[in-house]
Enzyme design. Structure first.
Site, PDB file in Angstrom:
ATOM      1  N   SER A  64       0.792  -1.238   0.000  1.00  0.00           N
ATOM      2  CA  SER A  64       0.000   0.000   0.000  1.00  0.00           C
ATOM      3  C   SER A  64       0.821   1.282   0.000  1.00  0.00           C
ATOM      4  CB  SER A  64      -0.939   0.012   1.195  1.00  0.00           C
ATOM      5  OG  SER A  64      -2.072  -0.748   0.880  1.00  0.00           O
ATOM      6  N   TYR A 191      -3.683  -2.305 -10.345  1.00  0.00           N
ATOM      7  CA  TYR A 191      -3.581  -2.176  -8.885  1.00  0.00           C
ATOM      8  C   TYR A 191      -2.655  -3.239  -8.272  1.00  0.00           C
ATOM      9  CZ  TYR A 191      -4.949  -2.441  -3.980  1.00  0.00           C
ATOM     10  OH  TYR A 191      -4.915  -2.509  -2.609  1.00  0.00           O
ATOM     11  N   TYR A 242      -4.842   3.417   7.879  1.00  0.00           N
ATOM     12  CA  TYR A 242      -6.192   2.843   8.017  1.00  0.00           C
ATOM     13  C   TYR A 242      -6.842   3.300   9.316  1.00  0.00           C
ATOM     14  CZ  TYR A 242      -3.861   0.146   4.473  1.00  0.00           C
ATOM     15  OH  TYR A 242      -3.140  -0.207   3.386  1.00  0.00           O
ATOM     16  N   VAL A 260       1.073  -3.712   3.820  1.00  0.00           N
ATOM     17  CA  VAL A 260       1.033  -5.018   4.492  1.00  0.00           C
ATOM     18  C   VAL A 260       2.305  -5.850   4.280  1.00  0.00           C
ATOM     19  CG1 VAL A 260      -1.486  -5.258   4.668  1.00  0.00           C
ATOM     20  CG2 VAL A 260      -0.303  -6.099   2.628  1.00  0.00           C
TER      21      VAL A 260
HETATM   22  N1  GLU Z   1      -2.240  -5.239  -2.115  1.00  0.00           N
HETATM   23  C1  GLU Z   1      -2.792  -5.182  -0.781  1.00  0.00           C
HETATM   24  C2  GLU Z   1      -4.273  -5.462  -0.855  1.00  0.00           C
HETATM   25  O1  GLU Z   1      -4.906  -4.962  -1.736  1.00  0.00           O
HETATM   26  C3  GLU Z   1      -2.515  -3.847  -0.182  1.00  0.00           C
HETATM   27  C4  GLU Z   1      -2.966  -3.719   1.243  1.00  0.00           C
HETATM   28  C5  GLU Z   1      -1.981  -2.987   2.129  1.00  0.00           C
HETATM   29  O2  GLU Z   1      -0.797  -2.942   1.889  1.00  0.00           O
HETATM   30  O3  GLU Z   1      -2.444  -2.455   3.153  1.00  0.00           O
HETATM   31  O4  GLU Z   1      -4.826  -6.191  -0.081  1.00  0.00           O
END
Ligand code: GLU
Length: 307
Positions: A64, A191, A242, A260
């Site tokens: 992210s 994405y 978040y 993540v």
């Molecule tokens: N590619 C991850 C997802 O879409 C990103 C989430 C993250 O890094 O918080 O679940």
């Protein structure tokens, strides 16, 4: 300035007994293979100094954190019109939450939750094939990091493509509200590849420097206007972690974006860009030790946007 190198070495040895704590993300199977004991910090100052410690030269999945670069690129392409498709409010929900989308007509709360970042990928895709859009994002990251060696980890992208059912649901749901211009599959292709960019802490700290430096690279080359850099930092502060964004601002006091993969990119405006990496996550999906390291660094270096 206090010796930053000494400081990060201190933080590294202080946290060493806890390396491996937290929980490595395993909902993307490829990420579950990462050694949880990895730990790195890199700092780039706007006056030209570089510092690093630990595994700061190991590449990891930025996940992210890539949303910061995607947003920068999409704003360059579409300007303020982008804000008709995505909001600027903290969601107070988890990174992959779908609940607000129903009552808010498919317009995600902000560009840093998954739904928002998927809309941003859709905006970058406008007028391009997915491969070109991915190339654009990668070129942009390489440019700001001044490093042509940065690549997309194809195995991570594939792994997420195979298992990203939540993201597929988010994309299709937004499509039903008319907030996705392309097929969900194409937008998600962009994405997932963006999230699968692999970078080291050193590369990432370098890539974030334009945000600490009023939109300019160290060379003086302008990437974005100062006002836009401020606004991206404002979103990082309010939405970068978040539903733990408030707590991160309280503890660290710097704009930052987590991923993540266990990385966090933080910005001390006018001073430095900092990247930390420790794969073990807390219950909100943010790096557990990475947050602690940034808290210690910000406190001891006296870096805060609230001074
Ligand atoms: N590619 C991850 C997802 O879409 C990103 C989430 C993250 O890094 O918080 O679940």
């Amino acid at each position: 300035m206090l010796s930053i190198q000494r400081l990060i070495e201190d933080i590294h040895s202080q946290l060493k007994p806890e390396f491996g704590s937290g929980k490595v993300a395993d909902y993307i199977p490829e990420l579950a293979k990462v050694d949880p004991h990895k730990f790195g910090i890199a700092v780039e100052t706007i006056d030209g100094a570089s510092f690093f410690v630990g595994d700061a030269e190991d590449a990891f999945s930025i996940q992210s954190i890539s949303k910061v670069f995607g947003l920068t690129l999409a704003l360059g392409k579409h300007g303020d019109a982008l804000w008709r498709r995505v909001g600027r409010e903290p969601s107070g929900g988890s990174f992959n939450s779908i609940v607000q989308l129903e009552s808010e007509n498919g317009v995600p709360r902000n560009p840093f939750i998954n739904a928002g970042a998927i809309v941003i990928s859709d905006a970058i895709l406008a007028g391009h094939r997915p491969r070109e859009a991915i190339g654009q994002i990668l070129r942009f990251v390489r440019y700001v990091a001044e490093d042509e060696a940065i690549v997309v980890d194809a195995a991570v992208a594939r792994s997420e493509q195979r298992t990203g059912f939540r993201n597929m649901a988010l994309a299709n749901y937004m499509k039903s509200f008319g907030n996705l211009a392309h097929d969900a599959e194409l937008t998600l292709g962009v994405y997932f590849h963006q999230c699968a960019i692999a970078m080291t802490c050193r590369q990432l700290a370098k890539a974030g420097l334009f945000l600490a430096n009023g939109g300019r690279m160290r060379s003086g080359h302008s990437i974005i206007p100062r006002e836009r850099a401020r606004r991206i930092c404002a979103l990082m502060l309010t939405c970068g972690h978040y539903d733990a964004s408030g707590d991160f601002a309280f503890r660290v006091g710097l704009p930052a974006k987590s991923g993540v993969g266990g990385g966090i990119l933080a910005v001390a405006p006018g001073l430095a860009s900092i990247a930390v990496w420790s794969p073990g996550l807390d219950r909100h999906g943010n790096s557990q030790l990475g947050t602690r390291a940034l808290q210690a660094l910000a406190e001891r270096a006296g870096w805060s946007i609230f001074d």
